[in-house]
Design an enzyme around this catalytic site. Structure first.
Site, PDB file in Angstrom:
ATOM      1  CD  GLU A 213      -2.863  -1.337   2.341  1.00  0.00           C
ATOM      2  OE1 GLU A 213      -2.750  -0.536   3.283  1.00  0.00           O
ATOM      3  OE2 GLU A 213      -3.766  -2.190   2.277  1.00  0.00           O
TER       4      GLU A 213
ATOM      5  CD  GLU B 145      -4.297  -8.095   1.294  1.00  0.00           C
ATOM      6  OE1 GLU B 145      -5.212  -7.457   1.869  1.00  0.00           O
ATOM      7  OE2 GLU B 145      -3.094  -7.781   1.398  1.00  0.00           O
TER       8      GLU B 145
HETATM    9  C1  XIL Z   1      -6.222  -6.959   7.993  1.00  0.00           C
HETATM   10  C2  XIL Z   1      -6.523  -8.181   8.852  1.00  0.00           C
HETATM   11  O1  XIL Z   1      -7.357  -9.040   8.127  1.00  0.00           O
HETATM   12  C3  XIL Z   1      -7.168  -7.757  10.156  1.00  0.00           C
HETATM   13  O2  XIL Z   1      -7.318  -8.883  11.029  1.00  0.00           O
HETATM   14  C4  XIL Z   1      -6.334  -6.681  10.840  1.00  0.00           C
HETATM   15  O3  XIL Z   1      -7.023  -6.215  11.982  1.00  0.00           O
HETATM   16  C5  XIL Z   1      -6.074  -5.520   9.896  1.00  0.00           C
HETATM   17  O4  XIL Z   1      -5.466  -6.009   8.709  1.00  0.00           O
HETATM   18  N1  XIL Z   1      -4.915  -5.002   3.483  1.00  0.00           N
HETATM   19  C6  XIL Z   1      -3.875  -5.792   3.921  1.00  0.00           C
HETATM   20  C7  XIL Z   1      -4.100  -6.753   5.029  1.00  0.00           C
HETATM   21  O5  XIL Z   1      -2.800  -5.772   3.308  1.00  0.00           O
HETATM   22  O6  XIL Z   1      -2.949  -6.940   5.807  1.00  0.00           O
HETATM   23  C8  XIL Z   1      -5.233  -6.322   5.914  1.00  0.00           C
HETATM   24  O7  XIL Z   1      -5.483  -7.357   6.862  1.00  0.00           O
HETATM   25  C9  XIL Z   1      -6.466  -6.035   5.076  1.00  0.00           C
HETATM   26  C10 XIL Z   1      -6.199  -4.914   4.115  1.00  0.00           C
END
Ligand code: XIL
Length: 361
Positions: free
Chosen positions: A157, A264
């Site tokens: 990000e 994701e």
């Molecule tokens: C999220 C997790 O799923 C949660 O449990 C945590 O509280 C916050 O992070 N983008 C990403 C991930 O790259 O690491 C994030 O994961 C979701 C958004």
């Protein structure tokens, strides 16, 4: 008595056949890409573990390799949870992705503080300090999982399309400019020369954002920074983005000769942040199934361009899309870890008539 016994045997055979009739995601997509899920140690036992073993051939730690978890104090590493996940992957012959090395969230406070706990100001000295912290972190974490993790989200990000130069004003950026990106990739390559190194981001279908990302990746490659791939997070919803936009994004990055993965994936049932339903309703679940079908049809058609698809969770009973104020149902398996309409759409099979839609949700 004998008749009852025969009936029982027949019933249990039918039940077995029912289970066996559910196609495996990993097998279905075997010719295309590994299918992954974001997990924690809780997922390595019970119903989630069964789903993982049958349907997934790749995992990634949802949180356990993030800086705050794995490196909470400057001289303290907490590897036990990540180790448990790596062991689970090994035992079950799954691949493992690593997530993530440099991000603006889930960092420990010490990372951007001086010895007295004061925030680091942007000076040449502090730049050198955080870059050396980053390097040490990567040497330790990437080094430990060198034989387990085949692909790392090295930076996560980093793009902010709202900035004139497209770079997120994270503490990393404010203290080092874009040098942390180079350092992270170069160090990771040095420690794990065989790992695929990814830059990962969300909203990569946004035209302005993807152009900034494209320019950055092109620049990194031109300068010989060892980057192998682009990760598209794909936290989408049942309306957007259009699948055609995703295809366009993938085809744009193909020009740079990079690996690409969906890293994701999940699909919220909500149109916006205001909606809230007590339970998923059939129209939305059908829409979700149709969108998932469209996406996976596109992924099949782009064979060779996408080298991995990872869901951000196993089943709807554990998803970051649900919050204290509302529940969401973004994955392929429901709260009882049963395949949803979206599952059947993705594998391209008709949903068995007997299977109820998300029972009891
Ligand atoms: C999220 C997790 O799923 C949660 O449990 C945590 O509280 C916050 O992070 N983008 C990403 C991930 O790259 O690491 C994030 O994961 C979701 C958004």
């Amino acid at each position: 008595m004998k008749r009852i016994l025969i009936l029982l045997v027949m019933m249990s055979a039918a039940a077995t056949a029912q289970v066996a009739a559910v196609p495996s995601l990993a097998q279905t997509f075997g010719p295309y890409f590994p299918v992954g899920a974001a997990v924690g140690p809780d997922d390595t036992t019970g119903p989630h573990a069964e789903i993982l073993k049958r349907h997934f051939n790749s995992i990634v730690a949802e949180n356990d390799m993030k800086w705050a978890r794995i490196h909470p104090a400057e001289s303290t590493f907490e590897f036990s949870r990540a180790d448990a996940l790596a062991a689970f992957a090994r035992t079950n012959h799954m691949r493992m992705r690593g997530h993530t090395l440099a991000w603006h969230r889930q960092n420990p406070e010490w990372l951007f503080q001086d010895a007295n706990g004061n925030p680091l100001q942007p000076t040449a000295e502090n730049k050198a300090l955080v870059l050396s912290r980053l390097e040490k972190h990567i040497r330790s974490v990437v080094g430990r999982y060198r034989d387990d993790v085949y692909a790392w989200d090295v930076v996560n990000e980093v793009i902010d399309p709202g900035q004139p130069d497209g770079f997120r004003r994270s503490p990393w950026y404010l203290l080092t400019g874009t040098d942390y990106i180079d350092t992270a990739f170069r160090t990771a390559r040095e420690v794990a020369p065989n790992a695929k190194l990814f830059i990962n981001d969300y909203d990569t279908t946004d035209p302005v954002k993807r152009q900034f990302l494209f320019n950055l990746v092109r620049d990194l490659k031109r300068r010989g920074v060892p980057l192998d791939g682009v990760g598209h997070q794909m936290h989408v919803n049942i309306d957007c983005p259009p699948v055609a936009d995703f295809v366009e994004t993938v085809n744009l990055f193909v020009q740079l000769g990079v690996d690409q993965q969906v890293t994701e994936l999940d699909m919220s049932l909500y149109h916006d942040s205001q909606d809230s339903y007590p339970r998923p309703y059939p129209v939305a679940l059908d829409r979700q199934a149709a969108r998932y079908r469209e996406l996976f049809d596109a992924l099949r058609q782009m064979k060779g361009k996408i080298t991995g698809v990872t869901f951000w969770g196993v089943a709807d009973d554990h998803t970051w899309r649900s919050s204290r104020t509302r529940t969401d149902w973004p994955l392929l398996f429901d709260n009882q870890t049963q395949p949803k309409a979206a599952f059947w759409a993705v594998v391209g099979a008709a949903q068995p008539a007997a299977s109820t839609r998300n029972p009891g949700q």
